[in-house]
Design a protein around this motif. Structure first.
Motif, mmCIF file in Angstrom:
data_model
loop_
_atom_site.group_PDB
_atom_site.id
_atom_site.type_symbol
_atom_site.label_atom_id
_atom_site.label_comp_id
_atom_site.label_asym_id
_atom_site.label_seq_id
_atom_site.Cartn_x
_atom_site.Cartn_y
_atom_site.Cartn_z
ATOM 1 N N LEU A 1 33.415 33.165 41.280
ATOM 2 C CA LEU A 1 33.394 33.518 39.857
ATOM 3 C C LEU A 1 33.299 35.029 39.650
ATOM 4 C CD1 LEU A 1 30.990 30.684 38.598
ATOM 5 C CD2 LEU A 1 33.463 30.818 38.247
ATOM 6 N N ARG A 2 34.070 35.513 38.686
ATOM 7 C CA ARG A 2 34.052 36.925 38.303
ATOM 8 C C ARG A 2 33.681 37.016 36.824
ATOM 9 N NH1 ARG A 2 33.732 37.451 42.681
ATOM 10 N NH2 ARG A 2 35.199 38.010 44.294
ATOM 11 N N HIS A 3 33.177 38.157 36.405
ATOM 12 C CA HIS A 3 32.804 38.218 34.996
ATOM 13 C C HIS A 3 34.048 38.148 34.114
ATOM 14 C CE1 HIS A 3 33.160 42.668 35.484
ATOM 15 N NE2 HIS A 3 33.596 42.595 34.238
ATOM 16 N N GLY A 4 33.907 37.395 33.025
ATOM 17 C CA GLY A 4 35.041 37.124 32.145
ATOM 18 C C GLY A 4 35.692 35.778 32.430
ATOM 19 N N ASP A 5 35.336 35.147 33.563
ATOM 20 C CA ASP A 5 35.914 33.832 33.905
ATOM 21 C C ASP A 5 35.361 32.722 33.012
ATOM 22 O OD1 ASP A 5 37.506 34.736 35.936
ATOM 23 O OD2 ASP A 5 36.156 34.137 37.565
ATOM 24 N N LEU A 6 36.152 31.661 32.894
ATOM 25 C CA LEU A 6 35.684 30.454 32.211
ATOM 26 C C LEU A 6 35.430 29.370 33.243
ATOM 27 C CD1 LEU A 6 38.002 29.953 29.099
ATOM 28 C CD2 LEU A 6 35.589 30.562 29.124
ATOM 29 N N LEU B 1 31.048 30.761 29.872
ATOM 30 C CA LEU B 1 31.748 32.019 29.990
ATOM 31 C C LEU B 1 30.896 32.876 30.926
ATOM 32 C CD1 LEU B 1 33.868 34.059 29.069
ATOM 33 C CD2 LEU B 1 32.454 34.521 27.082
ATOM 34 N N ILE B 2 31.488 33.251 32.037
ATOM 35 C CA ILE B 2 30.720 34.013 33.031
ATOM 36 C C ILE B 2 30.653 35.475 32.585
ATOM 37 C CG2 ILE B 2 30.533 34.659 35.475
ATOM 38 C CD1 ILE B 2 30.321 31.582 34.851
ATOM 39 N N THR B 3 29.460 35.897 32.206
ATOM 40 C CA THR B 3 29.318 37.250 31.654
ATOM 41 C C THR B 3 28.833 38.248 32.694
ATOM 42 O OG1 THR B 3 27.134 36.585 30.902
ATOM 43 C CG2 THR B 3 28.900 36.531 29.276
ATOM 44 N N ASN B 4 28.282 37.745 33.776
ATOM 45 C CA ASN B 4 27.753 38.630 34.822
ATOM 46 C C ASN B 4 27.582 37.811 36.098
ATOM 47 O OD1 ASN B 4 25.553 37.575 32.884
ATOM 48 N ND2 ASN B 4 24.506 37.820 34.844
ATOM 49 N N ILE B 5 27.377 38.505 37.203
ATOM 50 C CA ILE B 5 27.191 37.802 38.471
ATOM 51 C C ILE B 5 25.702 37.844 38.808
ATOM 52 C CG2 ILE B 5 27.819 37.778 40.928
ATOM 53 C CD1 ILE B 5 30.133 37.182 38.824
ATOM 54 N N ALA C 1 35.874 38.404 26.183
ATOM 55 C CA ALA C 1 36.487 37.163 26.650
ATOM 56 C C ALA C 1 36.443 36.076 25.580
ATOM 57 C CB ALA C 1 35.790 36.688 27.923
ATOM 58 N N GLY C 2 35.647 36.312 24.550
ATOM 59 C CA GLY C 2 35.447 35.304 23.519
ATOM 60 C C GLY C 2 36.717 34.947 22.761
#
Ligand code: 6GU
Length: 285
Positions: free
Chosen positions: A127-132, A241-245, A268-269
């Motif tokens: 997972l990377r930030h911004g991923d769903l 919504l992945i906002t951070n790791i 990303a929203g």
């Protein structure tokens, strides 16, 4: 108003119907606009907005970046009710029945399908930030420790005493989301969401614990709402919504900031909201 009292809940429903009108208040689809789905509430057609402050028994939200409205109208040809702003247990002294009151209200308004979103920290290294990430199952950590919206004496009108959360995230709805994502060339992950009580972010050792037990993403909401939705028979589609790791290494200093989470959620929203709109178009309820 006692959030555990069924008749009190019906009184809230009656007040909502009186304020917006019986016909407007009827909805088949409910959307909890967590971080990442904020924009979708603003795209509702023929919107009627009812602020939480006008709903008896509804707490007000104070978290920066979250609004506090019920929005009635149409999306993709369906009658919807959007909750712009949800109640986080950490804001309300872990009163989970209070935090899930809107779900029970939505059920009374006719909701059969609920879409939920949240901002989450990525644990799975893909997972990377911004991923769903589509949620396929969850670990409801407060619930396992007794902080469940279903504890206490249960009026059978709420639903079963013992609620099954197998298939909590409806398989057909997930398949629809995957199909829509594929057609739009989106990268869509599927994984396990873990809810911690918050509001503190987790230590690296706590993140490692969650990774070990099979969690892919980590947040502070959703599981209590999904549990109540299942008690009253609402089908659920959920995504993070992945906002951070999430940081797993105690020797690495990584600051998670609420500002960063909000910033990514905003970027990303828009994309996430369009994706959900596409899903709603194809939904058969
Ligand atoms: Cl790293 N943890 C939790 N509990 N919630 C989050 C998060 C992390 N990132 C965004 N929301």
């Amino acid at each position: 108003i006692d959030p555990r009292n069924f008749d009190d809940m019906l009184a809230i429903v009656a007040s909502i119907k009186e304020q917006v009108g019986e016909e407007t208040a009827r909805a088949e689809l409910g959307i909890i606009c967590g971080s990442g789905l904020g924009p979708i509430g603003d795209t509702v057609q023929n919107a009627t907005i009812l602020p939480y402050s006008k709903i008896p028994g509804f707490p007000t939200t104070h978290v920066v970046g979250h609004k506090g409205n019920m929005v009635f109208g149409q999306l993709g040809g369906k009658k919807v009710v959007c909750l712009q702003g949800r109640f986080h247990p950490y804001e309300h002294s872990m009163d989970l029945a209070l935090c899930t009151l809107p779900v029970r209200v939505m059920h009374q308004l006719g909701v059969k399908v609920m879409i939920v979103s949240n901002a989450a920290g990525g644990i799975n290294t893909v997972l990377r930030h911004g991923d769903l990430m589509l949620i396929k199952d969850h670990i409801f950590l407060p619930g396992l420790a007794g902080f469940s919206p279903l504890v206490g004496c249960n009026d059978p009108r709420f639903g079963a005493r013992f609620v099954s959360v197998h298939d909590a995230y409806d398989k057909q709805l997930r398949q629809l989301a995957i199909d829509v994502g594929r057609r739009n060339n989106m990268t869509l992950y599927e994984g396990v969401y873990v809810m911690s009580g918050g509001p503190q972010y987790e230590s690296p050792a706590e993140v490692s614990l969650f990774k070990t037990v099979g969690a892919d993403a980590l947040g502070m909401s959703t599981c209590h709402e999904v549990t109540v939705a299942r008690q009253c028979g609402i089908k659920v589609l959920g995504f993070s919504l992945i906002t951070n790791i999430a940081n797993l290494d105690a020797d690495q200093s990584v600051e998670v900031s609420h500002e960063e989470v909000l910033d990514i959620a905003k970027q990303a929203g828009e994309r996430a909201s369009r994706f959900v709109s596409d899903i709603i178009q194809e939904l058969t309820i």
